[in-house]
Design an enzyme around this catalytic site. Structure first.
Site, PDB file in Angstrom:
ATOM      1  CB  SER A 121      32.456  85.584  -4.471  1.00 16.62           C
ATOM      2  OG  SER A 121      32.863  84.513  -5.332  1.00 16.62           O
ATOM      3  CE1 TYR A 146      36.774  84.641  -1.787  1.00 19.41           C
ATOM      4  CE2 TYR A 146      35.248  83.469  -3.496  1.00 19.41           C
ATOM      5  CZ  TYR A 146      36.078  84.611  -2.844  1.00 19.41           C
ATOM      6  OH  TYR A 146      35.919  85.668  -3.513  1.00 19.41           O
TER       7      TYR A 146
HETATM    8  N1  LIG Z   1      39.063  88.507  -8.769  1.00 16.53           N
HETATM    9  C1  LIG Z   1      38.098  88.055  -8.914  1.00 16.53           C
HETATM   10  O1  LIG Z   1      37.414  87.017  -9.862  1.00 16.53           O
HETATM   11  C2  LIG Z   1      36.949  87.803  -7.758  1.00 16.53           C
HETATM   12  C3  LIG Z   1      35.853  87.036  -8.048  1.00 16.53           C
HETATM   13  C4  LIG Z   1      34.825  87.208  -6.964  1.00 16.53           C
HETATM   14  C5  LIG Z   1      35.029  88.006  -5.797  1.00 16.53           C
HETATM   15  N2  LIG Z   1      36.202  88.750  -5.613  1.00 16.53           N
HETATM   16  C6  LIG Z   1      36.371  89.487  -4.408  1.00 16.53           C
HETATM   17  O2  LIG Z   1      36.682  90.795  -4.766  1.00 16.53           O
HETATM   18  C7  LIG Z   1      37.751  91.232  -3.978  1.00 16.53           C
HETATM   19  C8  LIG Z   1      38.842  91.716  -4.510  1.00 16.53           C
HETATM   20  O3  LIG Z   1      39.634  90.315  -5.120  1.00 16.53           O
HETATM   21  P1  LIG Z   1      40.970  90.657  -5.926  1.00 16.53           P
HETATM   22  O4  LIG Z   1      40.806  89.750  -7.212  1.00 16.53           O
HETATM   23  O5  LIG Z   1      41.192  92.224  -5.997  1.00 16.53           O
HETATM   24  O6  LIG Z   1      41.733  89.844  -5.054  1.00 16.53           O
HETATM   25  P2  LIG Z   1      43.185  90.461  -4.301  1.00 16.53           P
HETATM   26  O7  LIG Z   1      43.640  89.169  -3.526  1.00 16.53           O
HETATM   27  O8  LIG Z   1      44.264  90.706  -5.349  1.00 16.53           O
HETATM   28  O9  LIG Z   1      42.931  91.430  -3.528  1.00 16.53           O
HETATM   29  C9  LIG Z   1      42.447  91.502  -2.135  1.00 16.53           C
HETATM   30  C10 LIG Z   1      43.517  92.380  -1.167  1.00 16.53           C
HETATM   31  O10 LIG Z   1      43.215  92.425   0.142  1.00 16.53           O
HETATM   32  C11 LIG Z   1      44.186  92.312   1.054  1.00 16.53           C
HETATM   33  N3  LIG Z   1      43.915  91.502   2.050  1.00 16.53           N
HETATM   34  C12 LIG Z   1      43.771  90.072   2.268  1.00 16.53           C
HETATM   35  N4  LIG Z   1      43.377  89.990   3.799  1.00 16.53           N
HETATM   36  C13 LIG Z   1      43.905  91.137   4.261  1.00 16.53           C
HETATM   37  C14 LIG Z   1      43.780  91.665   5.652  1.00 16.53           C
HETATM   38  N5  LIG Z   1      43.199  90.651   6.677  1.00 16.53           N
HETATM   39  N6  LIG Z   1      43.682  92.617   5.915  1.00 16.53           N
HETATM   40  C15 LIG Z   1      44.175  93.663   5.063  1.00 16.53           C
HETATM   41  N7  LIG Z   1      44.107  93.363   3.755  1.00 16.53           N
HETATM   42  C16 LIG Z   1      43.950  92.111   3.345  1.00 16.53           C
HETATM   43  C17 LIG Z   1      45.400  91.317  -0.006  1.00 16.53           C
HETATM   44  O11 LIG Z   1      46.688  91.648   0.363  1.00 16.53           O
HETATM   45  C18 LIG Z   1      45.044  91.959  -1.406  1.00 16.53           C
HETATM   46  O12 LIG Z   1      45.842  92.857  -1.909  1.00 16.53           O
HETATM   47  C19 LIG Z   1      37.877  90.374  -2.706  1.00 16.53           C
HETATM   48  O13 LIG Z   1      36.923  90.404  -1.704  1.00 16.53           O
HETATM   49  C20 LIG Z   1      37.695  88.947  -3.409  1.00 16.53           C
HETATM   50  O14 LIG Z   1      37.072  87.980  -2.664  1.00 16.53           O
HETATM   51  C21 LIG Z   1      37.137  88.536  -6.670  1.00 16.53           C
END
Ligand SMILES: NC(=O)c1ccc[n+]([C@@H]2O[C@H](COP(=O)([O-])OP(=O)(O)OC[C@H]3O[C@@H](n4cnc5c(N)ncnc54)[C@H](O)[C@@H]3O)[C@@H](O)[C@H]2O)c1
Length: 314
Positions: A121, A146
């Site tokens: 991130s 985070y």
């Molecule tokens: N969307 C953004 O802007 C952004 C920015 C930086 C980093 N990220 C990273 O990208 C990845 C995806 O993000 P996203 O926006 O799709 O978020 P999101 O929350 O929609 O997707 C993450 C998924 O992981 C699942 N999850 C969480 N904890 C879990 C566990 N213990 N076991 C199994 N499943 C679990 C959740 O249910 C969710 O469906 C994440 O690692 C997030 O930190 C996202």
């Protein structure tokens, strides 16, 4: 290819798996469908991934115990996302992000998976006064738990491949947005609050900048990273995937108001653990992944609002 994807019912996971399936790959996905935001959206995404080439397990990444093997590639997206998780969910930064990532890496090793991608991130960077976040030169000093959990993944990954002959690529995503997006993120929360005539707690008076990156561009970047990880041996690399065009939060709000045609109800709010500005230097991703974001904010936010209108049935 046969690909393992964690967080497959999440925002980015859903779009990624959809494209992998469309391209003829076979995918095994996992997600725990937790209630950080309404799980109905996670189940909706899952329901749209119905394909004979997709196998899904509802399970926690920390105790990965699925009886599947012969993967060519693994991609870790499961995490407690967002810097603003409520107090009662703060322990999930350790559980899902730090311990979950270790469990994912162990799964890869046990199954002899040599090509690995994982989500990091923009939150790993320190606050900078000017310029862009650059992988090679910008200091890493997260402002949030985070961000700390994501930085710990990067450190773990660099040690992991010292004792395991694999290639592991971390992708630092910058404020990803689009259809089927995350309700906890500002663009989504603002849109919903305006439509529902609810008050918006506007952090730092909207005087923050985010490098808003449209989901299709992120998926192209991940595909570039898949090609890249296949072209290298025993590598540990990190790439920014952003848009190189930060949007001021107050402008983001104004644009949403204009498109919806209603004014927001605003209450000023102060926050400490968020960066003033995120701005990705994407030179490395351009050069090595062929990454080239194409969707400007005005187009992307309209696409989100079109979807939102149907999804929220307004
Ligand atoms: N969307 C953004 O802007 C952004 C920015 C930086 C980093 N990220 C990273 O990208 C990845 C995806 O993000 P996203 O926006 O799709 O978020 P999101 O929350 O929609 O997707 C993450 C998924 O992981 C699942 N999850 C969480 N904890 C879990 C566990 N213990 N076991 C199994 N499943 C679990 C959740 O249910 C969710 O469906 C994440 O690692 C997030 O930190 C996202």
């Amino acid at each position: 290819m046969r690909i393992f994807v964690t967080g497959s019912s999440g925002f980015i996971g859903f779009h990624l798996v959809k494209k992998l399936l469309n391209d003829g790959h076979s995918v095994v996905g996992i997600d725990d469908h937790n209630d950080y935001y309404n799980p109905a959206l996670k189940f909706k995404r899952l329901s749209l991934l119905n394909s004979n080439n997709f196998t899904f397990y509802e399970t926690d990444i920390k105790s990965l115990n699925i009886k599947e093997s012969n993967f060519d590639l693994a991609i870790n997206l499961a995490a407690q996302a967002g810097v603003r998780a409520p107090q009662e969910k703060q322990h999930l930064y350790k559980h899902s992000n730090i311990d979950g990532f270790k469990s994912f890496c162990n799964f890869c090793k046990k199954n002899n998976i040599k090509k690995i991608l994982y989500a990091s991130s923009s939150s790993v960077y320190s606050e900078i006064k000017e310029g862009k976040f650059c992988e090679a030169t910008t200091p890493l000093k997260p402002k949030s738990k985070y961000g700390e959990s994501k930085l710990s993944n990067e450190i773990y990954a660099s040690n992991f491949i010292k004792s395991y002959d694999a290639s592991i690529i971390g992708l630092r995503f910058f404020s990803v947005y689009g259809p089927f997006g995350r309700p906890d993120m500002a663009y989504y929360a603002f849109s919903k609050a305006i439509k529902d005539k609810e008050i918006i707690n506007l952090n730092n008076n909207g005087n923050m900048y985010r490098d808003m990156t449209f989901i299709d561009d992120i998926i192209d970047g991940i595909f570039g990273a898949i090609d890249y990880v296949y072209s290298v041996q025993n590598k540990n690399e990190i790439f920014n995937l952003g848009n190189d065009k930060p949007i001021k939060t107050s402008d983001l709000l104004n644009r949403i108001e204009q498109i919806i045609g209603k004014k927001a109800l605003i209450k000023p709010n102060k926050t400490e653990n968020e960066a003033f500005k995120t701005h990705a230097d994407i030179t490395k991703a351009k050069n090595l992944l062929g990454y080239d974001p194409k969707v400007c904010f005005d187009v992307g936010i309209e696409r989100f609002l079109d979807w939102h209108r149907h999804y929220e049935n307004i």
